[in-house]
Design a protein around this motif. Structure first.
Motif, PDB file in Angstrom:
ATOM      1  N   GLN A  97      39.228  54.293  36.550  1.00 49.83           N
ATOM      2  CA  GLN A  97      39.295  52.948  37.099  1.00 49.83           C
ATOM      3  C   GLN A  97      40.733  52.589  37.456  1.00 49.83           C
ATOM      4  OE1 GLN A  97      37.530  50.043  34.538  1.00 49.83           O
ATOM      5  NE2 GLN A  97      38.053  48.306  35.852  1.00 49.83           N
ATOM      6  N   LEU A  98      40.942  52.047  38.658  1.00 49.78           N
ATOM      7  CA  LEU A  98      42.270  51.609  39.075  1.00 49.78           C
ATOM      8  C   LEU A  98      42.724  50.459  38.194  1.00 49.78           C
ATOM      9  CD1 LEU A  98      44.550  51.990  41.174  1.00 49.78           C
ATOM     10  CD2 LEU A  98      43.405  50.257  42.575  1.00 49.78           C
ATOM     11  N   THR A  99      43.894  50.634  37.563  1.00 50.78           N
ATOM     12  CA  THR A  99      44.360  49.673  36.566  1.00 50.78           C
ATOM     13  C   THR A  99      45.625  48.947  36.993  1.00 50.78           C
ATOM     14  OG1 THR A  99      43.387  51.035  34.812  1.00 50.78           O
ATOM     15  CG2 THR A  99      45.061  49.434  34.149  1.00 50.78           C
ATOM     16  N   GLN A 112      42.328  48.550  45.794  1.00 47.90           N
ATOM     17  CA  GLN A 112      43.609  47.881  45.580  1.00 47.90           C
ATOM     18  C   GLN A 112      43.475  46.379  45.799  1.00 47.90           C
ATOM     19  OE1 GLN A 112      46.421  49.628  48.263  1.00 47.90           O
ATOM     20  NE2 GLN A 112      46.230  51.677  47.381  1.00 47.90           N
ATOM     21  N   TYR A 113      42.812  45.988  46.880  1.00 51.79           N
ATOM     22  CA  TYR A 113      42.698  44.567  47.184  1.00 51.79           C
ATOM     23  C   TYR A 113      41.868  43.838  46.124  1.00 51.79           C
ATOM     24  CZ  TYR A 113      41.794  40.185  49.580  1.00 51.79           C
ATOM     25  OH  TYR A 113      41.706  38.849  49.886  1.00 51.79           O
ATOM     26  N   ALA A 114      40.814  44.462  45.638  1.00 48.12           N
ATOM     27  CA  ALA A 114      39.998  43.846  44.584  1.00 48.12           C
ATOM     28  C   ALA A 114      40.839  43.613  43.333  1.00 48.12           C
ATOM     29  CB  ALA A 114      38.784  44.726  44.279  1.00 48.12           C
ATOM     30  N   LEU A 115      41.660  44.596  42.966  1.00 48.13           N
ATOM     31  CA  LEU A 115      42.530  44.455  41.801  1.00 48.13           C
ATOM     32  C   LEU A 115      43.589  43.380  42.062  1.00 48.13           C
ATOM     33  CD1 LEU A 115      43.389  45.458  38.989  1.00 48.13           C
ATOM     34  CD2 LEU A 115      44.795  47.184  40.143  1.00 48.13           C
ATOM     35  N   PHE A 118      43.462  41.354  55.277  1.00 49.53           N
ATOM     36  CA  PHE A 118      44.293  41.819  56.382  1.00 49.53           C
ATOM     37  C   PHE A 118      45.777  41.602  56.080  1.00 49.53           C
ATOM     38  CE2 PHE A 118      40.189  40.510  58.186  1.00 49.53           C
ATOM     39  CZ  PHE A 118      39.771  41.728  58.698  1.00 49.53           C
ATOM     40  N   GLU A 119      46.087  40.461  55.481  1.00 52.00           N
ATOM     41  CA  GLU A 119      47.473  40.199  55.085  1.00 52.00           C
ATOM     42  C   GLU A 119      47.907  41.152  53.984  1.00 52.00           C
ATOM     43  OE1 GLU A 119      47.781  35.404  55.913  1.00 52.00           O
ATOM     44  OE2 GLU A 119      46.613  36.123  54.195  1.00 52.00           O
ATOM     45  N   PHE A 120      46.985  41.467  53.081  1.00 58.37           N
ATOM     46  CA  PHE A 120      47.293  42.436  52.033  1.00 58.37           C
ATOM     47  C   PHE A 120      47.589  43.806  52.639  1.00 58.37           C
ATOM     48  CE2 PHE A 120      45.739  45.860  49.255  1.00 58.37           C
ATOM     49  CZ  PHE A 120      46.567  45.671  48.147  1.00 58.37           C
ATOM     50  N   LEU A 169      45.954  37.993  41.050  1.00 54.56           N
ATOM     51  CA  LEU A 169      46.421  36.694  41.528  1.00 54.56           C
ATOM     52  C   LEU A 169      45.612  35.558  40.927  1.00 54.56           C
ATOM     53  CD1 LEU A 169      47.170  37.110  45.352  1.00 54.56           C
ATOM     54  CD2 LEU A 169      48.784  37.043  43.461  1.00 54.56           C
ATOM     55  N   ASP A 170      44.299  35.695  40.913  1.00 51.20           N
ATOM     56  CA  ASP A 170      43.445  34.617  40.397  1.00 51.20           C
ATOM     57  C   ASP A 170      43.720  34.336  38.928  1.00 51.20           C
ATOM     58  OD1 ASP A 170      42.331  34.489  42.887  1.00 51.20           O
ATOM     59  OD2 ASP A 170      40.517  35.621  42.372  1.00 51.20           O
ATOM     60  N   SER A 171      44.140  35.360  38.189  1.00 53.76           N
ATOM     61  CA  SER A 171      44.413  35.192  36.770  1.00 53.76           C
ATOM     62  C   SER A 171      45.835  34.760  36.475  1.00 53.76           C
ATOM     63  CB  SER A 171      44.124  36.506  36.021  1.00 53.76           C
ATOM     64  OG  SER A 171      44.493  36.408  34.660  1.00 53.76           O
ATOM     65  N   ARG A 172      46.799  35.298  37.219  1.00 50.32           N
ATOM     66  CA  ARG A 172      48.208  35.098  36.877  1.00 50.32           C
ATOM     67  C   ARG A 172      48.967  34.151  37.807  1.00 50.32           C
ATOM     68  NH1 ARG A 172      50.197  39.255  33.555  1.00 50.32           N
ATOM     69  NH2 ARG A 172      52.099  37.987  33.560  1.00 50.32           N
ATOM     70  N   HIS A 173      48.560  34.105  39.091  1.00 47.26           N
ATOM     71  CA  HIS A 173      49.331  33.338  40.077  1.00 47.26           C
ATOM     72  C   HIS A 173      48.405  32.593  41.031  1.00 47.26           C
ATOM     73  CE1 HIS A 173      52.928  35.460  38.713  1.00 47.26           C
ATOM     74  NE2 HIS A 173      52.263  36.596  38.850  1.00 47.26           N
ATOM     75  N   ALA A 174      47.437  31.887  40.460  1.00 49.23           N
ATOM     76  CA  ALA A 174      46.439  31.199  41.284  1.00 49.23           C
ATOM     77  C   ALA A 174      47.040  30.108  42.157  1.00 49.23           C
ATOM     78  CB  ALA A 174      45.347  30.613  40.390  1.00 49.23           C
TER      79      ALA A 174
END
Length: 273
Positions: free
Chosen positions: A156-158, A108-111, A131-133, A116-121
């Motif tokens: 694969q988790l999507t 989940q955290y990897a996804l 830990f915050e996640f 975030l890096d793609s949509r809300h950087a």
């Protein structure tokens, strides 16, 4: 035998900070803690009054001179999918839904990081660590579920949605998905699937968070039929999105004391211990 009256929730206001939805504006929030034996009841009551949950806090926008943020929900019985939404359902037929307890995983955290890096950087959550996640997912005093969507062909988790189960509906607290499939409209798909979940469970509403006229990030919510918005102290059907504007006005928001006075709290009867 001891007779006690439960302590009423205390409400606070955040300091002004840059608005994440509309440029050159400042936001502040009215909030209260969500804790104790009556957390579920308080969450149900305040969610029906335009509040949202973030971990163990309930909040609602309370900006000094702007009232653009409007809480939105879909009335399941009035929803009819558009042709585009039907195409979205067909494009995602290989996804398999799995609802679990609110427990964070490495996948989940990897996804979440890819999303975030793609949509809300440059967003407020961009620096959230693992830990915050985990706290965002797991710190919930109410009935919550993590709804995962896996690609069956590749296992694969999507996509993932953190979802609260309210007495009158489902509240999609936070959703994220792979940025590699823009044509699949995964954000829209998860809302469509939650409408199906709510219908199957006999729940009348799906709560979407805030719709903000003038914000490209939030415009997609107005594309759902059966949409209701919380405005003027009550829910009303969305007739025409163009009728709402994000204008600034010094009288847009009632004074804080008046806002708190108008909040309907759950019935807190005398407790006997």
């Amino acid at each position: 035998m001891r007779h006690t009256l439960p302590i009423a929730p205390q409400f606070y206001v955040t300091a002004p900070q840059p608005c994440p939805y509309l440029a050159d504006r400042m936001e502040r929030k009215l909030f209260t803690a969500l804790q104790g034996d009556e957390a579920e009841q308080l969450n149900n009551s305040l969610s029906q009054q335009g509040f949202r949950r973030s971990q163990n806090v309930l909040y609602r926008p309370s900006c000094a001179d702007c009232s653009a943020c409007l809480s939105a929900r879909i009335k399941v019985s009035d929803f009819v999918p558009s042709r585009g939404q039907k195409r979205t359902l067909r494009r995602n037929t290989t996804l398999e839904r799995r609802a679990t307890s609110p427990w964070a995983t490495e996948d989940q955290y990897a996804l979440f990081r890819r999303y975030l890096d793609s949509r809300h950087a440059d967003g407020g959550m961009a620096d959230m660590d693992v830990f915050e996640f985990a706290a965002m997912i797991e710190e919930t005093p109410i009935r919550s579920r993590v709804v995962e969507y896996n690609e069956t062909e590749q296992n694969q988790l999507t996509a993932v949605s953190l979802t609260d189960v309210l007495e009158d509906g489902l509240s999609m607290v936070y959703s994220f998905y792979t940025p590699d499939l823009p044509k699949n409209s995964l954000g829209t798909y998860m809302i469509l699937d939650h409408i199906d979940i709510a219908r199957e469970a006999g729940l009348p509403y799906v709560y979407l968070g805030y719709w903000v006229p003038g914000s490209p990030k939030m415009g997609y919510k107005a594309s759902f039929t059966g949409l209701e918005i919380y405005n003027g102290g009550g829910w009303q059907p969305m007739q025409d999105a163009k009728a709402f504007e994000a204008g600034l006005h010094p009288l847009s928001t009632d004074p804080i004391a008046e806002q708190v006075a108008n909040i309907n709290l759950p019935d807190r009867r005398l407790q006997i211990r």
